[in-house]
Design a protein around this motif. Sequence first.
Motif, PDB file in Angstrom:
ATOM      1  N   PHE A   1       0.828  -1.212   0.000  1.00  0.00           N
ATOM      2  CA  PHE A   1       0.000   0.000   0.000  1.00  0.00           C
ATOM      3  C   PHE A   1       0.858   1.256   0.000  1.00  0.00           C
TER       4      PHE A   1
ATOM      5  N   SER B   1       1.714   2.583  -3.350  1.00  0.00           N
ATOM      6  CA  SER B   1       0.577   3.160  -4.085  1.00  0.00           C
ATOM      7  C   SER B   1       0.076   4.449  -3.469  1.00  0.00           C
ATOM      8  N   THR B   2       0.201   4.569  -2.147  1.00  0.00           N
ATOM      9  CA  THR B   2      -0.382   5.730  -1.456  1.00  0.00           C
ATOM     10  C   THR B   2       0.651   6.715  -0.962  1.00  0.00           C
TER      11      THR B   2
ATOM     12  N   ILE C   1      -4.975   5.087   3.650  1.00  0.00           N
ATOM     13  CA  ILE C   1      -5.076   3.631   3.749  1.00  0.00           C
ATOM     14  C   ILE C   1      -6.548   3.267   3.841  1.00  0.00           C
TER      15      ILE C   1
ATOM     16  N   LYS D   1     -11.515   4.564   2.649  1.00  0.00           N
ATOM     17  CA  LYS D   1     -10.258   5.277   2.486  1.00  0.00           C
ATOM     18  C   LYS D   1     -10.160   6.401   3.521  1.00  0.00           C
TER      19      LYS D   1
ATOM     20  N   SER E   1      -2.452  -4.637   1.285  1.00  0.00           N
ATOM     21  CA  SER E   1      -2.035  -5.143  -0.028  1.00  0.00           C
ATOM     22  C   SER E   1      -3.199  -5.056  -1.004  1.00  0.00           C
TER      23      SER E   1
ATOM     24  N   TYR F   1      -3.557  -2.827  -3.524  1.00  0.00           N
ATOM     25  CA  TYR F   1      -3.919  -1.470  -3.913  1.00  0.00           C
ATOM     26  C   TYR F   1      -3.789  -1.230  -5.409  1.00  0.00           C
TER      27      TYR F   1
END
Length: 422
Positions: free
Chosen positions: A359, A362-363, A368, A380, A408, A410
């Motif tokens: 994650f 991606s973030t 999260i 989110k 996981s 994402y």
Amino acid sequence: MEIKDNMDRAIRKKHPFIRYKYYIIAGLLFLALFIYMIISASGPKRLRYDLEKLEVSEVQQSKFLEYLDAEGMVLPILTIRLNTLEGGIVERIVSEDGSMLAQGDTILLLSNPELVREIDDNRDELEKKRISYRENLLEMERKSSQLKRQSLETVYKMQRLGKQYALDQEEYTIGIRSKAQLEVSSDEYHLNEKTTELLLNELKQDSLMSLIQRDLMKNDMEREEKRFRRSAERMDHLVVRAPIAGQLSFVSVIPGERIGLGTSVGELKVVDQFKLHTKISEYYIDRIFLGLPATVIYQGERYPLKISRINPEIKDRQFAVDLVFSDRKPDNIRIGKNYRIQVELGSPEDALVISKGNFFQSTGGQWIFKLNESKTKAVKIPVSIGRQNPQQYEITGGLKAGELVIVSGYDNFGDSEEIVLK
């Protein structure tokens, strides 16, 4: 109103709803779909996903140890390159590659006829100097002995003249001798006295000079003997020996090959101690120092390490570090084997943590997906990430202990803001 055909049968006209019912139903369905799309577009974007395909982590209040994970290769603690101390021809290789050697064991033998002749010439020259040294000592002894004999004779003569002069004085007093005879006796006595004094001083100076000259000659002789011993020791340099105990990695020469002084002929490794060589990201260079603890976990056991050497040169955004075992080491450790190393960057501290997952990539650690209590939906939310280690992230804001988050999957969520779990 009824209409009669030729058979006098009445035909009833259909109601408009019945006649256009299919068009009306299609229009209602289209309107409902349009309203649903408007409602969906105005609310949060949802995605349905199988919970079993996701990795979920519980937010925990636990001990957090900041460390970095690296891979280290086992190397010998010391590798020595074997160089010749004397040039020559390789006569025989005694120890083969891979041999375990004790300190002083012979590795190879060299021959050097020119060196043998040079040492023989030096030996002959030394023998000539020894003969000359002994001859000079004998000559000095002879001269000293002669001077001593002359001194003894002169002293004896002075004593005899002294007695005669005393007798002449008595005879002069009683009138037996004349004044002229007394003066002759006096002059002879005082001349001999001065001669004796000069001779004794000369003997004293000769003794001092002899001592100094003997020391100089002795020192010269010792230097010559030392020079010859060094020359003779070169013969021992024709035997290449192991400087310490270890394993002979390889021998890089062959019999009959002529090699010069300082030629590298092989390599010796100390294999009773080992080190782990690894590379660490330049990001940590200010936090790595000598003695910093680390750990190898192998087959469920922990083996403590400490950093023994740091190379501050940066290459490919990394710098090299060597570590040594500070206590015991794995029984089956082998040179060239790789181990996972955990280098500790601090002491364990209480912190709010979650397991690592993709994650963060991606973030960027900015948000999260958090699960509800029934695990049917994930929303989110913003989150703050602090420190990290290879297994955990430290949570500094946005979550509480006991909550569940998705760490996981994402890459498949797109821009969804809610995940409906099934």
